[in-house]
Structures are given as structure tokens and as C-alpha cells.
Scaffold this active site. Structure first.
Site, short mmCIF file in Angstrom:
data_model
loop_
_atom_site.label_atom_id
_atom_site.label_comp_id
_atom_site.label_asym_id
_atom_site.label_seq_id
_atom_site.Cartn_x
_atom_site.Cartn_y
_atom_site.Cartn_z
N SER A 180 -9.89 -0.55 7.24
CA SER A 180 -9.42 -0.37 5.66
C SER A 180 -8.63 -1.52 5.17
CB SER A 180 -8.29 0.85 5.84
OG SER A 180 -8.96 2.17 5.92
N SER A 194 -9.74 2.04 2.90
CA SER A 194 -8.91 2.80 2.14
C SER A 194 -7.96 2.05 1.25
CB SER A 194 -8.21 3.79 2.92
OG SER A 194 -7.17 3.18 3.80
N LYS A 215 0.85 -1.01 -0.16
CA LYS A 215 -0.09 0.05 0.00
C LYS A 215 0.78 1.37 0.03
CE LYS A 215 -3.97 1.89 2.57
NZ LYS A 215 -4.77 1.78 3.83
#
Length: 501
Positions: free
Chosen positions: A179, A155, A80
Site C-alpha cells: 500500500s 490503500s 495517512k
């Protein structure tokens, strides 16, 4: 699609160790898959083909020389884009960081490099991890491989979509209020948030420091266990890191998978995490899994955590307060973009205002404003102080029920993946997506999404497993059992049959 990409990370690791494939072959297959399908999904912000292949070639040379390597050495992974990676663009999907290339690695990044997993790239996310749909990325939304008109969660939608679309077998994400787990729910992937402090946060660009936690994104529970064992453990660079050994998670998964049951396991169904607002297919899949667990010999009881009713409101006071503090460092002075005012004197205050105005997106600005307000002198006790008291009550609720049961289960989210634009104009509707995942972050306990079905619309559904702090081993045992009882959700993703042109 190359048949290698359908296999789990541990299956690929065994093939690498046996010499049946090379890391260069596997990494090339992943990179070719990314090149072929990511224009549709948009899971990646940056692909490091040269760096990944260099690592793969090094692994192959070391293995050929008889060197003792980590079990996952040579298995590709994606990170990420809020995990600091030396020399590689790390943007948090925000324009304010521009093309920032960090001079150091996050602890998890360093551990991955030391274990010699090729890092194929950095995945898309909601800007600074603020969102539940990955629609708030400054560089465009990621699409759900199950339905390209729907969101992949947030997210960490990029990491989840990359794994779901068979672009990579492993990824890392961060979980502040769900997330990792909520994207796992809507993409049919396994996503785990370890106990707070079990994985170092050093080098994770902070959103809300008391809530953030790094965790794995995979297609199987065993892969998640193996990746957590790799990146977990004490880190003196992180003041919140737990100074204790990483539990033998893969051993627990293998044991449960071999038995097919967990006789005597006590499972609590959280009354407050279902009901109004939850789709019928989500509830039906959850109830079916609970009945299957009963059939294995597990004892299932309903439990109540009455203060979870206030968890969402408390979270959306604590989180923006910490956001306001953490994002104050992005001032146009030290790194990232610098925007100077077009008129008037060029002062530090005016440069900061111009830079933040141009560099931050609407959702980030919204949370900074809210956080600054709740921390202000006139409102601190009424809002932030009260929210912290609610947080304590939530922790006490969990402490009480974990005296009666080993793990808790609930639906991971109220609804399956919604279509783009459905909730962007209504922040409250978006925030409600996290109602089932937020309590674990407030309490610091481990929680995991396990796919357990597909809706009538052909969209994945997941069940959440929660365990007491430091109870990750028990969580993985229960998750492994649920996985064994459930259908192969990942294998039904339409992306598995996409032709690569």
C-alpha cells in the site's frame, strides 16, 4: 506553481537552514497548492492549516534564535489517515470512526512533531487500508494526478497523490501488502516499506498486525532515506519493534549517487514476479533498467522463489483473519459512531450489529467475513494454518536467494494505473494488483518502489527493490543507483504544469 514545490525535501531543508526561505513561506506555499489543486485530486481528508502554520512559525523563531534543529525541521509533511494524531480527525476513511479526535499521538507522529515538521493534513485511503485503488474510501476516491480518470493506487493513494501533485514534499503511509509501493508505482513516486519492526507501529490503526509497516512517500530516494531515519528506531511501546540503531541511509544514498555505480553488487531477478499478466511497457522498462544495472558493473542473475506462486493466496487468508480480529474493537461502545436498532430491544449485540452494518463499507465487510470464516473451528487448520505454513516457505525462499545475491528486483506491479470502476466489481482482479508486493510483507523484508519510466500512454512505471531483513541499507544503495540511471519521472507529471486558479 510556486517553484519551491518542485524541489526535494532535502533541498528545501538546506534552503531553510541557510535562511534563504522561511518555514512559514514554504508551508504557506504547500497549503495554497492544496487549496488550489486538491479539489481535483481529493488527496486530503483533513487539512490543518492553523496547526501547520503554527509549527512553521515556531521553527522560524527557533532557527532565528540559533537553536540546533533537526535537518528536516520546517519541511511540511502529510500523514495517512490511519496514523493517530492527537486532536486531529483520524478516520481511516471510514464512517464508523466518525470525527474521532485521538487523545494521543502515534510514535511516528510524535517524532515528526518533536523534529518540528509542519503536518499539513491527513490523506485519503481505502477504508481501514483495505484496497488497491483508494476507491473504497467512505469519503470518495482520490484521483491520480497523471490522469484524473485513473486510480492513484491503494490503500495509500492519498499520500502518493499529494506528493505526486506537488502539494507536499513528504508523506507517510502504511504498507500491509504493497500500500506504499503500488501507489508509488502508479503515481511516479518513491515508496518504501522498511524491514518489519524497523519503524514503530504504535498508533498505526491496525489492519493486519503481522504485516503492517509504516514507511515514507517521497519524490526522491534520498528524501525517503531521510524520513525513514527520522521516524525509525526502537520503541518500547511496540512489542515487535527492533531494538537496534537506524542505519545511516542518507549516507549510503549520497555515496552511491557520487559514484554512479556499485561495483560488485549482486542483483537477483525474480523469475516468478514477471511474465503473464504484466503489461508489455512494464516489462520493457524493467528489462531496460536491468541492462543499465549490468552496465554499471553490477552482477545480474535470474533467481527462483518457487513458493511465491502461493503467496497471494496465503496473504488473502492471513490478512483477513487478522482484520477480523483487529476490527472487532469497533463495536459502537467506546469511540466512533453508535447506531441503535430502529426496532426491538436495545442490546449490546444489536447495537454492535447496527453500528458495524452502517459504519463499515463493502470491502471491509467482505474481509471481516472471510477472516471470521478462516478462523472458525472447522476451517482453522485447513485455511489459516496452511497459509502460515506457506508464509514460512516464502520466507525460506527469500533466505535461500539472499545467500546468493545482495538485492532482488522485479516490476512493482503488473499494470499501470487503471481507470475508475474497471475492477471494483471483480475483487479477485483487484487483489491480483498486489501479486508482486505481497511477498515482502509475508517475509517481513524491506522493499521499495523506484520510478523508472513512463508508458506509451504517458503513465508512470516503477521497479521494486527487495533486500533481506535488516538489509535496508543495501536496498537504498541499489535504489539510489536505479534512480540515477532513470529519467526524472516525477518531473513529467502533468500536475506540475497545472495552473492554480
Amino acid at each position: 506553481m510556486n517553484d519551491l514545490l518542485r524541489k526535494s525535501a532535502l533541498e528545501l531543508a538546506d534552503m531553510l537552514a541557510a535562511g534563504r526561505i522561511t518555514s512559514v513561506e514554504l508551508t504557506t506555499a504547500c497549503l495554497d497548492r492544496i487549496e488550489a489543486v486538491d479539489p481535483r485530486v481529493r488527496a486530503f481528508l483533513h487539512v490543518d492549516r492553523e496547526g501547520a502554520l503554527a509549527t512553521a512559525a515556531d521553527v522560524d523563531a527557533r532557527r532565528a534564535a540559533g537553536e540546533d534543529l533537526h535537518r528536516l525541521a520546517g519541511v511540511p509533511i502529510a500523514l495517512k489517515d490511519n496514523l493517530v494524531t492527537r486532536g486531529v480527525p483520524t478516520t481511516c476513511a471510514s464512517r464508523i470512526l466518525g470525527d474521532w479526535r485521538p487523545p494521543y499521538d502515534a510514535t511516528v507522529t510524535r517524532k515528526i512533531k518533536e523534529a518540528r515538521l509542519p503536518i499539513v493534513g491527513k490523506t485519503n485511503m481505502d477504508e481501514f487500508a483495505m484496497g488497491s485503488s483508494t476507491e473504497h474510501s467512505a469519503f470518495g476516491a482520490t484521483r491520480n494526478p497523471w490522469d484524473l480518470e485513473r486510480i492513484p493506487g491503494g490503500s495509500g493513494g492519498g499520500s502518493a497523490a499529494a506528493v505526486a501533485a506537488y502539494m507536499v514534499p513528504l508523506a507517510l503511509g502504511s504498507d500491509t501488502g504493497g500500500s506504499i509501493r503500488q501507489p508509488g508505482f502508479v503515481t511516479g513516486t518513491v515508496g518504501a516499506k522498511p524491514t518489519y519492526g524497523a519503524v514503530s507501529r504504535y498508533g498505526l490503526i491496525a489492519m493486519a498486525s503481522s504485516l503492517d509497516q509504516i514507511g515514507p512517500v517521497t519524490r526522491t530516494v534520498a528524501d525517503a532515506a531521510a524520513l525513514t531515519e527520522l521516524v525509525g528506531g526502537f520503541d518500547p511501546a511496540d512489542s515487535t519493534s527492533l531494538d537496534e540503531p537506524v542505519p545511516a541511509l542518507t549516507g549510503a544514498v549520497r555515496s552511491v549517487a557520487g559514484q554512479g555505480s556499485v561495483e560488485g553488487l549482486k542483483i537477483g531477478v525474480v523469475k516468478e514476479l514477471s511474465g503473464d499478466g504484466y503489461e508489455k511497457d512494464v516489462i520493457n522498462a524493467f528489462n531496460a533498467t536491468v541492462e543499465q544495472l549490468r552496465g554499471t558493473g553490477a552482477e545480474v542473475v535470474e533467481v527462483s522463489c518457487p513458493n511465491l506462486e502461493y503467496a497471494l493466496a496465503a496473504y488473502y487468508l492471513i490478512m483477513p483473519a487478522e482484520v477480523s480480529s483487529n476490527l472487532a474493537r469497533f463495536d459502537g461502545m467506546r469511540y466512533g459512531i453508535r447506531v441503535e436498532p430502529t426496532e426491538g430491544p436495545v442490546t449490546a449485540e444489536r447495537v454492535m450489529a447496527a453500528t458495524r452494518g452502517a459504519g463499515f463499507g463493502d470491502e471491509v465487510k467482505r474481509r471481516i467475513i472471510l477472516g471470521t470464516h478462516v478462523l472458525s473451528a472447522g476451517y482453522y487448520d485447513a485455511y489459516y494454518g496452511s497459509a502460515q505454513k506457506v508464509r514460512t516457505l516464502v520466507q525460506r525462499d527469500f533466505d535461500a536467494v539472499f545467500e546468493r545475491v545482495d538485492v532482488l528486483v522485479s516490476p512493482t506491479a503488473p499494470t499501470t494505473a487503471f481507470k475508475f470502476g474497471e475492477k471494483t466489481d471483480d475483487p479477485m482482479a483487484m487483489y491480483l494488483n498486489d501479486v508482486a508486493t505481497i511477498p515482502a510483507n509475508l517475509a517481513g523484508i524491506p522493499a521499495m518502489n523506484v520510478p523508472n519510466g513512463v508508458s506509451g500512454e504517458g503513465l508512470p512505471i516503477g521497479i521494486q527493490v527487495l533486500a533481506p531483513a535488516r538489509g535496508d541499507l543495501k536496498m537504498y544503495e541499489a535504489a539510489s543507483l536505479i534512480e540515477a540511471l532513470s529519467e526524472d519521472v516525477a518531473g513529467r507529471c502533468p500536475a506540475a504544469d497545472w495552473e492554480e486558479k
